[in-house]
Write a protein that holds these residues in place. Structure first.
Motif, short mmCIF file in Angstrom:
data_model
loop_
_atom_site.label_atom_id
_atom_site.label_comp_id
_atom_site.label_asym_id
_atom_site.label_seq_id
_atom_site.Cartn_x
_atom_site.Cartn_y
_atom_site.Cartn_z
N ARG A 168 -82.47 -41.33 -60.85
CA ARG A 168 -82.70 -41.76 -59.46
C ARG A 168 -82.83 -40.59 -58.48
O ARG A 168 -82.14 -40.54 -57.46
CB ARG A 168 -81.57 -42.67 -59.01
N ILE A 169 -83.71 -39.66 -58.83
CA ILE A 169 -83.87 -38.49 -57.96
C ILE A 169 -84.55 -38.91 -56.65
O ILE A 169 -85.60 -39.52 -56.67
CB ILE A 169 -84.63 -37.38 -58.69
N GLY A 170 -83.89 -38.59 -55.57
CA GLY A 170 -84.36 -39.01 -54.25
C GLY A 170 -83.26 -39.74 -53.50
O GLY A 170 -83.26 -39.78 -52.27
N TRP A 171 -82.31 -40.30 -54.24
CA TRP A 171 -81.22 -41.02 -53.59
C TRP A 171 -80.03 -40.11 -53.32
O TRP A 171 -79.63 -39.32 -54.19
CB TRP A 171 -80.72 -42.14 -54.51
N GLY A 172 -79.45 -40.22 -52.14
CA GLY A 172 -78.17 -39.61 -51.85
C GLY A 172 -77.06 -40.60 -52.17
O GLY A 172 -77.33 -41.75 -52.58
N PHE A 173 -75.82 -40.20 -51.93
CA PHE A 173 -74.70 -41.05 -52.32
C PHE A 173 -74.70 -42.38 -51.56
O PHE A 173 -74.42 -43.44 -52.14
CB PHE A 173 -73.37 -40.30 -52.12
N ASN A 174 -75.02 -42.32 -50.27
CA ASN A 174 -75.03 -43.57 -49.50
C ASN A 174 -76.11 -44.53 -50.00
O ASN A 174 -75.91 -45.74 -50.05
CB ASN A 174 -75.24 -43.29 -48.01
N ASP A 175 -77.27 -43.95 -50.35
CA ASP A 175 -78.35 -44.79 -50.90
C ASP A 175 -77.88 -45.43 -52.19
O ASP A 175 -78.09 -46.62 -52.44
CB ASP A 175 -79.60 -43.94 -51.22
N LEU A 303 -87.63 -40.86 -58.56
CA LEU A 303 -87.92 -40.57 -59.97
C LEU A 303 -86.79 -41.16 -60.79
O LEU A 303 -85.64 -40.74 -60.68
CB LEU A 303 -88.00 -39.05 -60.18
N ASN A 304 -87.09 -42.18 -61.56
CA ASN A 304 -86.05 -42.84 -62.36
C ASN A 304 -86.57 -43.12 -63.76
O ASN A 304 -87.52 -43.87 -63.91
CB ASN A 304 -85.62 -44.15 -61.70
#
Ligand SMILES: Nc1ncnc2c1ncn2[C@@H]1O[C@H](COP(=O)(O)OP(=O)(O)OP(=O)(O)O)[C@@H](O)[C@H]1O
Ligand SMILES: [Mg+2]
Length: 603
Positions: A168-175, A303-304
């Protein structure tokens, strides 16, 4: 940020050693990595005299572990047995999966750039694994099976072959907390009014636009949304109402479609509608309060596992007619109709091309796929009240005590393992093979695309989905394909038979049955019996359809060898650079086909 989660992720309360969740997540992921990378021939562990295995790496490090080898040449590794011996001779039983990839970088041909990026994807996966352990590792198989179908889907481990299955490249922790399936989040979708002249909308004739709204909005929410819409002096003649994923809106659309917003061709109306629950693919969402409503599939440009999860425009126009065509086949063909096969039709799709990136035809594919929607029938609208619908990957999911869920299903069904599997093969594999041989249709039948319908915990039928890109046709002129329109045929990938067969062999046998048969072998139902039974069911079907003998030769499932398709090696080779096309798999040395080795002629 949720402090409890962060605490659990990083440290035990004593702050002296990593939490047990962290250790277990590393251990499990290391076992999976050693197993899948050995299977992909990227590393070569050797068997020792005592039956254990050792992997000697050029870094001077070695890994020892207990494992057994399956009929598919896969090592099933006991995670607790793994010991690393460093170049200094020091032995660690604490697993650190990131360290393994650093140790093995020469064998895996990892440049420093690719290795560092990969370790980021791995870190995201580990973080998620910890969360997953907090969830289901506290539950038994019996408790998991009793969850609702949609909730149970949230508890699955994800891609069984890809080591970084939750990258899950692109997501931060909150996402991650707001949108990842394992959090069982309630997602409220954002709504846009999009100018009809610039948005392609395609739907079957007997479906109203209002039905598309009802998928997400009850009557009251529809009235509120339409109130905002009309309040902005927008008209239904000029604008279409399109849902978007909140992450996509905030991170990709407000900026990359800013020109369209400025021109008033896209108007943001706000967040409306029922709580939506993300499925395993993250970007397809089910209505939590009204589960029979259409599912919503949205672009999510992260990117997953393998690629960016956008929605390409090329299938939108033909999508509804292709899935309707497939549904008609399934209803009219006795082999499929008798088995009650369900097609989860995609009756509508919308796509809004980005006006800047369309001018760069070979721009990376993710820039071309950012705004759109596919509406898909919910499986709950297609099954009886007494039936349950679970992704087939649920069967090899293990509970918190390492017990695969399939054992609990078999136990509750009252059937023997052999009877249960006979029903599974007859309801799932035979329809997939029939579609391939009779119609030249290949469906990528991996564990997330195939849903098994159970009644009294016994397999009774299959539900198929995901046709825009994952449905392919044989490149020969089968007369059975003529009923599909020329246009639909022209936008669908056409593949030679020897490739198309992989939608079943690689997509299903290697990516689903390989894991199920290993679970059963642990309980004494041997792999030889498993594939012998599968072969028998296939032959019974083939004997009943002599008219397809020519096709059975083209799509021969009993050849001695089949391709070994390696997904992890693609990432190691291709790295993280952008590309205009989705990546293609790498091939290893051919696999011995278990159907051929266990073959017994059916009299
Ligand atoms: N057992 C599994 N096999 C394959 N993919 C899985 C599995 N479990 C979870 N996944 C995830 O599901 C997605 C599968 O990709 P695929 O292209 O089939 O679906 P999709 O088009 O993204 O969504 P959908 O199937 O909902 O239409 C990936 O994101 C993958 O990581
Ligand atoms: Mg899918």
């Amino acid at each position: 940020m949720n402090q409890a989660v962060t605490q659990c992720l990083l440290k035990s309360p004593l702050k002296t050693k990593p939490s047990s969740f962290w250790l277990q997540a590393n251990q499990r992921l290391l076992a999976k990595s050693l197993s899948e990378l050995s299977w992909e021939e990227a590393i070569v562990p050797l068997e020792l005299d005592n039956g254990d295995f050792t992997l000697e790496l050029q870094s001077g490090t070695s890994y020892q572990f207990a494992a057994w080898r399956t009929i598919w040449d896969q090592l099933i590794i006991d995670p607790a047995s793994i010991i690393r011996t460093g170049p200094d001779g020091q032995r660690w039983s604490f697993s650190d999966v990131s360290q393994f990839f650093i140790d093995a970088r020469t064998e895996l041909h990892l440049t420093s750039v690719i290795l560092a990026n990969f370790l980021e994807e791995l870190a995201n996966t580990l973080m998620a694994e910890v969360r997953v352990q907090q969830n289901y590792h506290q539950k038994t198989a019996a408790e998991l099976i009793d969850l609702t179908d949609d909730e149970l889907q949230c508890y699955l481990d994800g891609h069984p072959k890809v080591t970084v299955s939750k990258g899950r490249i692109g997501w931060g922790f909150n996402d991650y907390e707001s949108y990842a399936t394992e959090f069982l989040p309630d997602i409220q979708l954002e709504w846009l009014a999009v100018n009809r002249e610039h948005c392609q909308l395609s739907k079957i004739d007997d479906l109203s636009e209002q039905a598309l709204l009802s998928a997400v909005l009850d009557t009251e929410a529809q009235a509120r949304l339409l109130g905002v819409f009309h309040g902005m002096n927008l008209t239904a003649d000029a604008y279409f109402l399109l849902p978007v994923h909140p992450w996509q809106w905030q991170n990709k659309l407000v900026n990359l479609f800013a020109g369209e917003i400025a021109a008033g061709r896209i108007v943001h109306l706000g967040a409306f509608g029922d709580p939506m629950l993300p499925q395993q693919s993250l970007r397809t969402l089910s209505n939590r309060q009204r589960p029979k409503q259409l599912n919503i599939k949205l672009p999510l440009s992260i990117l997953n596992t393998s690629c960016y999860r956008g929605i390409p425009g090329q299938y939108i126009k033909a999508g509804p007619m292709i899935s309707r065509w497939l549904a008609n086949i399934v209803d009219s063909d006795p082999t499929l109709a008798d088995r009650g096969v369900i097609v989860l039709e995609e009756p509508a799709g919308a796509f809004y091309p980005n006006p800047i990136f369309t001018r760069i035809e070979d721009a990376p594919y993710r820039y071309h796929e950012m705004l759109g929607c596919i509406w898909r029938q919910s499986v709950h609208d297609k099954i009886k009240a007494s039936e349950r619908a679970v992704l087939i990957s649920t069967l090899f999911q293990r509970d918190g005590f390492n017990e695969p869920l399939i054992h609990e299903y078999i136990r509750r069904s009252g059937l023997s393992a052999r009877q249960w599997l006979t029903r599974l093969f007859d309801s799932v594999v035979i329809p997939l093979y029939h579609l391939l041989c009779k119609y030249g249709v290949g469906l990528v039948a991996h564990g997330q695309n195939v849903t098994v319908v159970l009644e009294h915990h016994q397999p009774v039928r299959v539900a198929l989905k995901d046709f825009q890109g994952d449905l392919r046709l044989v490149d020969q002129d089968f007369p059975e394909l003529e009923s599909l329109s020329d246009y639909a045929r022209s936008v669908t990938a056409r593949l030679p038979a020897e490739y198309l067969i992989h939608d079943l062999q690689t997509g299903h046998f290697v990516s689903v049955l390989r894991f199920i048969s290993a679970c059963l072998a642990e309980k004494g139902f041997s792999e030889v019996d498993f594939y012998g039974l599968l072969g028998k069911q296939l032959q019974l079907y083939m004997k009943a359809h002599p008219e397809l003998n020519g096709r059975f030769k083209i799509f021969d499932l009993f050849q001695p060898e089949m391709a070994r398709v390696c997904l992890n090696r693609v990432r190691f080779k291709q790295g993280y650079g952008d590309a205009s096309e989705r990546p293609l798999p790498e091939l290893g040395t051919p696999l011995n086909n278990p159907l051929a080795t266990t073959f017994r002629e059916v009299p």
